[in-house]
Design a protein around this motif. Structure first.
Motif, PDB file in Angstrom:
ATOM      1  N   LEU A 114       0.804  -1.219   0.000  1.00 28.80           N
ATOM      2  CA  LEU A 114       0.000   0.000   0.000  1.00 28.80           C
ATOM      3  C   LEU A 114       0.840   1.273   0.000  1.00 28.80           C
ATOM      4  N   ARG A 115       1.954   1.252   0.720  1.00 31.42           N
ATOM      5  CA  ARG A 115       2.700   2.487   0.956  1.00 31.42           C
ATOM      6  C   ARG A 115       3.995   2.603   0.167  1.00 31.42           C
ATOM      7  N   ASP A 116       4.501   1.483  -0.332  1.00 28.46           N
ATOM      8  CA  ASP A 116       5.755   1.537  -1.087  1.00 28.46           C
ATOM      9  C   ASP A 116       5.796   0.421  -2.125  1.00 28.46           C
ATOM     10  N   PRO A 117       4.794   0.364  -3.010  1.00 26.26           N
ATOM     11  CA  PRO A 117       4.710  -0.757  -3.951  1.00 26.26           C
ATOM     12  C   PRO A 117       5.877  -0.827  -4.921  1.00 26.26           C
ATOM     13  N   ASP A 118       6.481   0.335  -5.217  1.00 28.19           N
ATOM     14  CA  ASP A 118       7.584   0.358  -6.180  1.00 28.19           C
ATOM     15  C   ASP A 118       8.955   0.350  -5.515  1.00 28.19           C
ATOM     16  N   GLY A 119       8.980   0.336  -4.183  1.00 33.89           N
ATOM     17  CA  GLY A 119      10.257   0.302  -3.471  1.00 33.89           C
ATOM     18  C   GLY A 119      11.064   1.561  -3.608  1.00 33.89           C
ATOM     19  N   ILE A 120      10.412   2.713  -3.752  1.00 38.66           N
ATOM     20  CA  ILE A 120      11.144   3.969  -3.936  1.00 38.66           C
ATOM     21  C   ILE A 120      10.822   4.991  -2.854  1.00 38.66           C
ATOM     22  N   LEU A 121      10.126   4.573  -1.806  1.00 37.93           N
ATOM     23  CA  LEU A 121       9.746   5.513  -0.753  1.00 37.93           C
ATOM     24  C   LEU A 121      10.959   6.192  -0.133  1.00 37.93           C
ATOM     25  N   HIS A 122      12.069   5.461  -0.036  1.00 38.90           N
ATOM     26  CA  HIS A 122      13.280   6.026   0.571  1.00 38.90           C
ATOM     27  C   HIS A 122      13.836   7.207  -0.208  1.00 38.90           C
ATOM     28  N   LEU A 123      13.460   7.340  -1.479  1.00 40.75           N
ATOM     29  CA  LEU A 123      13.999   8.417  -2.300  1.00 40.75           C
ATOM     30  C   LEU A 123      13.403   9.777  -1.964  1.00 40.75           C
TER      31      LEU A 123
END
Length: 234
Positions: A114-123
């Motif tokens: 839900l919150r980071d489906p593409d794995g790029i939230l850290h960016l």
């Protein structure tokens, strides 16, 4: 001759929750191992777990705990992809030390979707990434415990400022830092003195001489994929 009589016993423990200052005064002159023995055997501390990343410095504290009680729950926070060397090292340490209750803690997959489906939230939001991949899973895993042990020390593992033996978390749970007053050389001496294996990703790393990177974690802390090491905060 005066002064040579038996040493009076320490006063009995009262409840430890909310008495961090009192605990720090009481244990100020205890060694790391003595502190751990009290934490793992004195009833007022309650049900206690060790939280470990199985990083380069972690083996020292894991070894101390194993010498006291190999059944102490060890929570391994898998907050992101790890290199194969790190996974292999974790298994090797568990077998070497005879740890019998190691639990791998991972983020809730539904929340990740839900919150980071593409794995790029850290960016674009490291705090949100840290909450998702570290803070929330750790809080959930610690619910059954009264206190937890960490390998935090002054000047290491990204810790700035003063670190004490005992700290109180925002949830009221006691955090115990047996290595609070150790420096990097103390950790190295303990590892070498007990013939403990070094983390394979840092054993020959030139960054081991740089205090900014605890025992030379390289930029990818603890063997993690570098794109997630920053948000994991390890």
């Amino acid at each position: 001759m005066a002064g040579n009589g038996p040493v009076p016993p320490e006063p009995p423990f009262g409840p430890v929750a909310g008495d961090v200052d009192g605990l720090n005064r009481r244990f100020r002159h205890h060694s790391a191992f003595s502190l751990l023995r009290h934490v793992l055997t004195d009833a007022p501390f309650g049900h206690t777990a060790l939280v470990s990343s199985f990083g380069a410095e972690s083996v020292a504290l894991l070894h101390m705990v194993s010498a006291l009680d190999r059944s102490v729950p060890v929570l391994f926070l898998d907050s992101g992809p790890y290199f194969p060397e790190t996974v292999s090292y974790q298994r090797r340490i568990c077998q070497r030390l005879g740890l019998t209750s190691v639990r791998t803690i991972r983020p809730d997959p539904e929340q990740v979707f839900l919150r980071d489906p593409d794995g790029i939230l850290h960016l674009f939001d490291r705090d949100a990434c840290r909450r998702l991949r570290k803070t929330e899973p750790l809080q959930a895993a610690l619910r059954p415990f009264d206190a937890w042990i960490s390998d935090r020390r002054r000047g290491g593992n990204g810790v700035s400022g003063e670190t004490e033996y005992f700290e109180c978390g925002t949830d009221g749970r006691i955090m115990i830092n047996p290595l609070a007053f150790w420096d990097r050389q103390d950790v190295l001496d303990y590892i070498d003195g007990n013939a403990l294996p070094r983390h394979p990703l840092v054993a020959d790393d030139q960054l081991a001489a740089d205090e900014r990177f605890p025992l030379g974690y390289r930029v990818h802390a603890d063997g993690m994929n570098p794109r997630l090491s920053a948000c994991a905060g390890l």
